[in-house]
Design an enzyme around this catalytic site. Structure first.
Site, PDB file in Angstrom:
ATOM      1  N   ARG A   1      42.147 -63.526  15.325  1.00  0.00           N
ATOM      2  CA  ARG A   1      41.754 -64.812  15.906  1.00  0.00           C
ATOM      3  C   ARG A   1      41.582 -65.813  14.788  1.00  0.00           C
ATOM      4  O   ARG A   1      40.839 -65.570  13.852  1.00  0.00           O
ATOM      5  CB  ARG A   1      40.393 -64.683  16.607  1.00  0.00           C
ATOM      6  CG  ARG A   1      40.435 -64.052  17.919  1.00  0.00           C
ATOM      7  CD  ARG A   1      39.213 -64.363  18.756  1.00  0.00           C
ATOM      8  NE  ARG A   1      37.907 -64.318  18.098  1.00  0.00           N
ATOM      9  CZ  ARG A   1      36.775 -64.574  18.706  1.00  0.00           C
ATOM     10  NH1 ARG A   1      36.789 -64.914  19.985  1.00  0.00           N
ATOM     11  NH2 ARG A   1      35.624 -64.502  18.094  1.00  0.00           N
TER      12      ARG A   1
ATOM     13  N   THR B   1      40.311 -72.251  15.635  1.00  0.00           N
ATOM     14  CA  THR B   1      40.819 -72.549  16.982  1.00  0.00           C
ATOM     15  C   THR B   1      40.525 -71.423  17.976  1.00  0.00           C
ATOM     16  O   THR B   1      40.646 -71.622  19.182  1.00  0.00           O
ATOM     17  CB  THR B   1      42.353 -72.729  16.937  1.00  0.00           C
ATOM     18  OG1 THR B   1      42.937 -71.458  16.546  1.00  0.00           O
ATOM     19  CG2 THR B   1      42.761 -73.791  15.932  1.00  0.00           C
TER      20      THR B   1
ATOM     21  N   ASP C   1      30.765 -58.235  15.454  1.00  0.00           N
ATOM     22  CA  ASP C   1      32.206 -58.158  15.181  1.00  0.00           C
ATOM     23  C   ASP C   1      32.649 -56.698  15.193  1.00  0.00           C
ATOM     24  O   ASP C   1      32.294 -55.917  14.305  1.00  0.00           O
ATOM     25  CB  ASP C   1      32.503 -58.800  13.817  1.00  0.00           C
ATOM     26  CG  ASP C   1      33.993 -58.949  13.590  1.00  0.00           C
ATOM     27  OD1 ASP C   1      34.710 -57.925  13.656  1.00  0.00           O
ATOM     28  OD2 ASP C   1      34.456 -60.070  13.355  1.00  0.00           O
TER      29      ASP C   1
HETATM   30  C1  PRP Z   1      38.502 -59.385  17.696  1.00  0.00           C
HETATM   31  C2  PRP Z   1      38.615 -58.283  18.728  1.00  0.00           C
HETATM   32  C3  PRP Z   1      39.688 -58.782  19.628  1.00  0.00           C
HETATM   33  C4  PRP Z   1      39.506 -60.262  19.590  1.00  0.00           C
HETATM   34  C5  PRP Z   1      38.889 -60.684  20.866  1.00  0.00           C
HETATM   35  O1  PRP Z   1      39.508 -59.294  16.761  1.00  0.00           O
HETATM   36  O2  PRP Z   1      38.917 -57.044  18.194  1.00  0.00           O
HETATM   37  O3  PRP Z   1      40.995 -58.429  19.198  1.00  0.00           O
HETATM   38  O4  PRP Z   1      38.630 -60.549  18.491  1.00  0.00           O
HETATM   39  O5  PRP Z   1      38.748 -62.039  20.896  1.00  0.00           O
HETATM   40  P1  PRP Z   1      39.502 -62.962  21.939  1.00  0.00           P
HETATM   41  O6  PRP Z   1      39.314 -62.326  23.285  1.00  0.00           O
HETATM   42  O7  PRP Z   1      38.766 -64.259  21.805  1.00  0.00           O
HETATM   43  O8  PRP Z   1      40.935 -63.070  21.546  1.00  0.00           O
HETATM   44  P2  PRP Z   1      39.520 -60.147  15.410  1.00  0.00           P
HETATM   45  O9  PRP Z   1      40.367 -61.354  15.568  1.00  0.00           O
HETATM   46  O10 PRP Z   1      38.121 -60.370  14.941  1.00  0.00           O
HETATM   47  O11 PRP Z   1      40.306 -59.215  14.418  1.00  0.00           O
HETATM   48  P3  PRP Z   1      39.908 -57.775  13.847  1.00  0.00           P
HETATM   49  O12 PRP Z   1      39.906 -56.809  15.016  1.00  0.00           O
HETATM   50  O13 PRP Z   1      40.993 -57.514  12.878  1.00  0.00           O
HETATM   51  O14 PRP Z   1      38.557 -57.885  13.204  1.00  0.00           O
HETATM   52  N1  URA Z   2      35.491 -60.252  18.586  1.00  0.00           N
HETATM   53  C1  URA Z   2      34.476 -59.425  18.239  1.00  0.00           C
HETATM   54  O1  URA Z   2      34.660 -58.492  17.463  1.00  0.00           O
HETATM   55  N2  URA Z   2      33.273 -59.663  18.769  1.00  0.00           N
HETATM   56  C2  URA Z   2      33.026 -60.670  19.624  1.00  0.00           C
HETATM   57  O2  URA Z   2      31.878 -60.825  20.086  1.00  0.00           O
HETATM   58  C3  URA Z   2      34.096 -61.520  19.954  1.00  0.00           C
HETATM   59  C4  URA Z   2      35.322 -61.284  19.429  1.00  0.00           C
END
Ligand code: PRP
Ligand code: URA
Length: 208
Positions: free
Chosen positions: A103, A107, A199
């Site tokens: 993400r 944005t 997270d």
């Molecule tokens: C997190 C999570 C999802 C996403 C969800 O990933 O694992 O993939 O955010 O958010 P959304 O519903 O708003 O799209 P992140 O982008 O933090 O990456 P990571 O898993 O590599 O930490």
């Molecule tokens: N991604 C995460 O890992 N945690 C949240 O709460 C939202 C997005």
């Protein structure tokens, strides 16, 4: 919310509470993600199609069944990775097709960075795995990719969903059932789920 299936299993509720706890360390966090995934996998695969298959017992022939559908697990990197082992415990033959999305912090839109799907689909059912359904952008983008690949039957399996993410999935992909361990209250101003668990990627991989 007709296509949202929230587990009411007591073990899921117990383990999810430990998962949310800020004092749960990465090792225990990973183990809980795996254990919750086993329980969600059991529920999310309850309608997989079967075909008849006979088997020889030591005494006679028994009528039985065989899974008809080739299942693909689609973890969204990174956090979805931790759910794969739990699903593999029940379906060791499932293919795993990774999708890399992160993400954009500003944005909150998903940015694709890994996708090695072959031209033709090799599975008939895909289970998208991601512990967090926050804005829903990552889940919608992954479902778009899988539909373009040609997969007709898709499910999303997550651990915590926010109402915002559920709504976005239902708008874009009303045909995709959403399996969750819990639906939380809302997103905060940074797109994190409240109360959530923080997270999910950082907590699994110790990078927070
Ligand atoms: C997190 C999570 C999802 C996403 C969800 O990933 O694992 O993939 O955010 O958010 P959304 O519903 O708003 O799209 P992140 O982008 O933090 O990456 P990571 O898993 O590599 O930490
Ligand atoms: N991604 C995460 O890992 N945690 C949240 O709460 C939202 C997005």
């Amino acid at each position: 919310m007709s296509n949202v299936i929230v587990s009411d299993h007591p073990l899921v509720a117990h383990k999810l509470t430990r998962l949310r706890d800020k004092d749960t360390d990465p090792r225990n966090f990973r183990e809980l993600v795996r254990e919750i995934s086993v329980l969600l996998a059991y529920e999310a695969t309850a309608d997989l199609a079967l075909e008849p298959r006979e088997v020889e017992t030591p005494l006679a022939t028994a009528k039985g069944f065989h899974l008809k559908e080739a299942v693909g697990l689609v973890p969204i990197l990174r956090a979805g990775l931790g759910m794969v082992e739990g699903f593999w415990e029940l379906m060791p033959g499932a293919q795993v097709w990774h999708i890399g999305l992160y993400r954009d912090e500003r944005t909150l839109q998903p940015v694709e960075y890994y996708n090695k799907l072959p031209v033709e689909p090799t599975v008939s059912v895909c289970l998208i795995l991601d512990p967090m359904l926050a804005t829903g952008g990552s889940a919608v983008a992954t479902a778009d990719i899988l539909k373009r690949w040609g997969v007709k039957k898709i499910k999303f399996v997550g651990i915590i969903g926010a109402p915002e993410g559920i709504r976005l999935m239902q708008e874009h992909h009303p045909d995709i059932p959403i399996h969750l361990a819990a639906v939380d209250e809302r997103l905060n101003e940074h797109g994190y789920i409240l109360p959530g668990l923080g997270d999910a990627g950082d907590r699994q991989f110790g990078t927070g």
